[in-house]
Design an enzyme around this catalytic site. Structure first.
Site, PDB file in Angstrom:
ATOM      1  N   SER A 126      10.437   2.879  -5.431  1.00 19.37           N
ATOM      2  CA  SER A 126      10.075   2.794  -3.879  1.00 19.37           C
ATOM      3  C   SER A 126       8.252   2.972  -4.154  1.00 19.37           C
ATOM      4  O   SER A 126       7.526   2.724  -3.131  1.00 19.37           O
ATOM      5  CB  SER A 126      10.466   3.645  -3.291  1.00 19.37           C
ATOM      6  OG  SER A 126      11.882   3.036  -2.485  1.00 19.37           O
ATOM      7  N   LYS A 164       6.646  -0.290  -3.219  1.00 23.12           N
ATOM      8  CA  LYS A 164       6.634  -1.097  -2.253  1.00 23.12           C
ATOM      9  C   LYS A 164       6.110  -0.067  -1.038  1.00 23.12           C
ATOM     10  O   LYS A 164       4.793  -1.471  -0.175  1.00 23.12           O
ATOM     11  CB  LYS A 164       8.394  -0.729  -2.111  1.00 23.12           C
ATOM     12  CG  LYS A 164       8.306  -1.485  -0.964  1.00 23.12           C
ATOM     13  CD  LYS A 164      10.055  -1.133  -0.161  1.00 23.12           C
ATOM     14  CE  LYS A 164      10.067   0.238   0.396  1.00 23.12           C
ATOM     15  NZ  LYS A 164      11.468   0.228   0.899  1.00 23.12           N
ATOM     16  N   SER A 189      13.586  -4.116   1.565  1.00 26.27           N
ATOM     17  CA  SER A 189      13.077  -3.520   0.195  1.00 26.27           C
ATOM     18  C   SER A 189      13.021  -5.678  -0.880  1.00 26.27           C
ATOM     19  O   SER A 189      13.481  -5.656  -2.191  1.00 26.27           O
ATOM     20  CB  SER A 189      14.175  -2.988  -1.012  1.00 26.27           C
ATOM     21  OG  SER A 189      13.453  -1.791  -0.721  1.00 26.27           O
TER      22      SER A 189
END
Length: 162
Positions: free
Chosen positions: A81, A84, A136
């Site tokens: 993450s 991201k 995602s």
């Protein structure tokens, strides 16, 4: 007359609230509430790593850089993450939300979690950011990287510089 009555009722309500607050304060003075907290010196030993569901974790003092707690702190893991979030930050800093992004064959071929993009289809950058942050989607991340950086490699360099 109606308006005057309404004002009088509001004053009465405020008066009741003041009286209640004063009574509460008097009661607290007469009957103080004692809150005690005892520190368990063995608390650190009682914390089991099985209670932490993450594969790895690090708790660090930001000012000194001292590691206060680590679970698999030395194990090298993918950034997940973090990548991201960095993709989103760079897109917000360097991209224009109204830009139209044309999907490349490489972006459309991303595996696992994906939006299901088709080569040549067009999306607004702002819509790809929603796809990236809410679901995602890997193909959205690649399309954003290509749009903002020109290529995934250049975008990766931008992330490393950031």
């Amino acid at each position: 007359m109606f308006f005057y009555d309404k004002i009088q009722r509001e004053k009465q309500k405020r008066g009741y609230i003041k009286v209640k607050c004063i009574l509460f304060c008097i009661l607290l003075c007469l009957f103080p509430i004692t809150i005690t907290y005892t520190y368990d010196t063995y608390a650190e030993e009682e914390i089991k790593e099985t209670q932490l569901y993450a594969k790895a974790a690090v708790l660090m003092d930001a000012q000194s850089g001292r590691v206060l707690y680590a679970k698999n702190g030395e194990e090298v893991l993918p950034m997940a993450s973090t990548t991201k979030i960095m993709t989103c930050i760079l897109a917000l800093e360097y991209g224009n939300m109204e830009d139209v992004v044309t999907v490349s064959a490489y972006a459309a071929s991303q595996p696992k979690v994906h939006l299901g993009m088709v080569t040549g289809r067009e999306y607004y950058l702002k819509d790809l950011l929603y796809s990236l942050m809410l679901e995602s989607h890997n193909d959205s991340a690649v399309a954003i990287a290509e749009q903002v950086g020109g290529s995934v490699e250049v975008f990766a360099d931008m992330m490393n510089q950031k």
